[in-house]
Design a protein around this motif. Structure first.
Motif, short mmCIF file in Angstrom:
data_model
loop_
_atom_site.label_atom_id
_atom_site.label_comp_id
_atom_site.label_asym_id
_atom_site.label_seq_id
_atom_site.Cartn_x
_atom_site.Cartn_y
_atom_site.Cartn_z
N GLY A 195 -3.62 9.45 0.04
CA GLY A 195 -3.61 8.20 -0.72
C GLY A 195 -4.94 7.92 -1.38
N THR A 196 -5.01 6.78 -2.01
CA THR A 196 -6.21 6.37 -2.74
C THR A 196 -6.52 4.92 -2.45
OG1 THR A 196 -5.65 7.89 -4.55
CG2 THR A 196 -7.26 6.17 -5.03
N LYS A 197 -7.77 4.64 -2.19
CA LYS A 197 -8.25 3.27 -2.02
C LYS A 197 -9.23 2.96 -3.16
CE LYS A 197 -6.06 2.77 1.92
NZ LYS A 197 -4.94 1.81 2.10
N MET A 198 -9.35 1.67 -3.49
CA MET A 198 -10.13 1.30 -4.67
C MET A 198 -11.04 0.11 -4.36
SD MET A 198 -10.29 2.64 -7.66
CE MET A 198 -10.81 2.37 -9.35
N PRO B 51 -12.60 17.33 5.75
CA PRO B 51 -12.05 17.99 4.55
C PRO B 51 -10.92 17.18 3.94
CG PRO B 51 -12.43 19.60 6.30
CD PRO B 51 -12.67 18.26 6.91
N GLY B 52 -10.94 17.09 2.62
CA GLY B 52 -9.91 16.35 1.89
C GLY B 52 -10.31 14.92 1.58
N PHE B 53 -11.42 14.45 2.16
CA PHE B 53 -11.90 13.09 1.90
C PHE B 53 -13.00 13.14 0.84
CE2 PHE B 53 -14.71 9.50 2.34
CZ PHE B 53 -13.89 8.44 2.65
N SER B 54 -12.90 12.29 -0.18
CA SER B 54 -13.97 12.15 -1.17
C SER B 54 -14.08 10.69 -1.57
CB SER B 54 -13.70 13.02 -2.40
OG SER B 54 -12.49 12.64 -3.04
N GLU C 233 -6.78 13.50 0.46
CA GLU C 233 -5.84 14.55 0.10
C GLU C 233 -5.63 15.47 1.30
OE1 GLU C 233 -6.63 15.17 -4.63
OE2 GLU C 233 -8.13 16.05 -3.27
N ASP C 234 -4.52 15.28 1.97
CA ASP C 234 -4.22 16.08 3.16
C ASP C 234 -5.37 16.03 4.17
OD1 ASP C 234 -1.68 16.87 2.30
OD2 ASP C 234 -2.50 18.58 1.20
N VAL C 235 -5.84 14.83 4.44
CA VAL C 235 -6.93 14.64 5.41
C VAL C 235 -6.34 14.74 6.82
CG1 VAL C 235 -8.63 13.02 6.33
CG2 VAL C 235 -8.33 13.26 3.85
N ARG C 236 -6.73 15.77 7.55
CA ARG C 236 -6.19 16.00 8.88
C ARG C 236 -7.10 15.36 9.93
NH1 ARG C 236 -2.55 19.43 11.35
NH2 ARG C 236 -2.07 20.38 9.31
N MET D 155 0.83 -1.21 0.00
CA MET D 155 0.00 0.00 0.00
C MET D 155 0.86 1.26 0.00
SD MET D 155 -1.52 0.56 3.85
CE MET D 155 -2.24 -1.06 3.98
N ARG D 156 0.31 2.30 -0.65
CA ARG D 156 1.03 3.57 -0.76
C ARG D 156 0.38 4.68 0.08
NH1 ARG D 156 2.04 3.73 -7.36
NH2 ARG D 156 3.31 1.80 -7.48
N THR D 157 -0.82 4.46 0.57
CA THR D 157 -1.46 5.46 1.41
C THR D 157 -0.62 5.68 2.67
OG1 THR D 157 -3.65 4.88 0.61
CG2 THR D 157 -3.55 6.01 2.72
N THR D 158 -0.40 6.93 3.00
CA THR D 158 0.48 7.27 4.13
C THR D 158 -0.25 8.10 5.17
OG1 THR D 158 1.29 9.28 3.05
CG2 THR D 158 2.54 7.24 2.67
#
Length: 388
Positions: free
Chosen positions: A162-165, A196-199, A220-223, A147-150
């Protein structure tokens, strides 16, 4: 006089009255409320997910094998029987329940803080809140370690990218359990989907599991605050433990799809006339039905044995792989064979067979491909890992 395939194995005699009652209750709800609409949902590629979640919550099947926090606390075997009856209607409906209860809810129940459990589990058990489970990535399916999500520290907060599928329930979820790589290894995070940053764009144009919401998760920059991390999960053992819960449900669920196909085929060949005789009266037809009944019954006996082992606390991951590999493989073979008995009618949504066959193509792959489960069993037999 016709005998039901399971009656040849005296399956009912292997269940307690409580287990039979739970199975009857779920089957009745499925037949009355879900089956009349599921072909249209499949054709439309859309389901009323929130309405369904609330109805399934009222039925008590969301996280039903978990204790406390509004969950029913049933046996694992009862949960398996519920999965069987839901998948007899459609694999997508069982997937909704599996992802909600065995992945998202189980992750919070098993690895979360008390605050996580109190905040999310009662609403999820009631179907008022929907969860999803973010592990699979575009380039990391069977190998979650790639996995590449960090998740990185920023003061006391975490920043996720990161991205999940292929995430079931993603576009309708209120909460996502997301697994990410940190400096301390793979960790899980409870992510409210309004952060914010989650879709979660929905994946369209599917030809399988169309009566199910499937999505991509984009972070994307999900805090998140420090307490968003699941405190009791460290490394891949966390998400893999959740996957074993979901795979157990599939061991039973796939048999529901196969049973529905076989019941449909038996009824159809009894009514269909070919060359002046019922199709059921031909030897080749009866051979097909007998062979499918053997595999369905053997699969059910295997599922029941695994269920008893799980309730006794003695079920191993290798045994779950055995059940998932066998029962999904046989279920899809049964669906395809039943399609041949229905002829051209077998490819229409007037009958459930092609819908089950298409769905089982996904079930064959997700929660561990047949190849992965084969290698898990092979390692258990030889002591040698052959994954790389």
């Amino acid at each position: 006089m016709r005998t039901h395939p399971f009656d040849l194995f005296a399956i009912d005699g292997l269940l307690t009255e409580e287990e039979r009652e739970i199975q009857r209750t779920v089957r009745t709800m499925g037949e009355r409320e879900l089956r009349p609409q599921v072909a249209q949902w499949f054709e439309d590629g859309a389901i009323p997910a929130r309405e369904l979640a609330r109805e399934l919550g009222k039925l008590g099947v969301l996280g039903m094998h978990l204790e406390g926090y509004g969950c029913a606390g049933t046996s694992a075997l009862s949960y398996g029987l519920a999965c069987l009856e839901l998948e007899a209607v459609d694999s997508g409906l069982r997937s909704l329940v599996s992802v909600q209860g065995s992945l998202a809810m189980y992750a919070i129940w098993k690895y979360g803080s008390e605050e996580h459990k109190q905040e999310w589990l009662p609403g999820m058990a009631a179907g008022e809140k929907i969860g999803c489970f973010g592990l699979t990535e575009p380039d990391a399916g069977s190998d979650p370690g790639a996995m590449r999500t960090t998740a990185r520290r920023d003061g006391s907060d975490w920043i996720l990218d990161g991205t999940k599928m292929w995430i079931t329930n993603g576009s309708v979820a209120d909460v996502a359990v997301v697994w990410a790589r940190t400096d301390d290894g793979v960790r899980g995070f409870v992510v409210p989907t309004d952060t914010p940053g989650f879709s979660a764009p929905e994946i369209k144009r599917k030809l399988s599991l169309r009566a199910s919401v499937t999505s991509e998760l984009v972070l994307e920059d999900v805090r998140l605050p420090a307490e968003a991390m699941l405190p009791s999960a460290r490394g891949l053992s966390g998400p893999l433990g959740c996957l074993n819960e979901a795979r157990f449900g599939i061991v039973f669920g796939a048999l529901g799809a196969a049973r529905d196909c076989l019941e449909t085929a038996i009824s159809y060949v009894g009514d269909r006339t070919v060359f002046g005789r019922a199709l059921a009266s031909y030897q080749l037809t009866q051979q097909k039905l007998a062979d499918m009944t053997l595999e369905l019954g053997k699969g059910m006996l295997l599922a029941l044995q695994l269920g008893r082992l799980k309730d006794a606390g003695r079920l191993t991951p290798e045994q779950i792989s055995l059940g998932k590999l066998n029962n999904v493989r046989e279920a899809i073979a049964i669906a395809r064979e039943c399609r041949t008995l229905l002829g051209a009618n077998g490819i229409t949504l007037e009958y459930p067979v092609i819908r089950h066959a298409n769905n089982l193509e996904s079930v064959l792959t997700y929660e561990g491909t047949s190849e992965v489960h084969t290698l898990v069993i092979g390692k258990a037999l030889t002591g040698e890992g052959a994954f790389r």
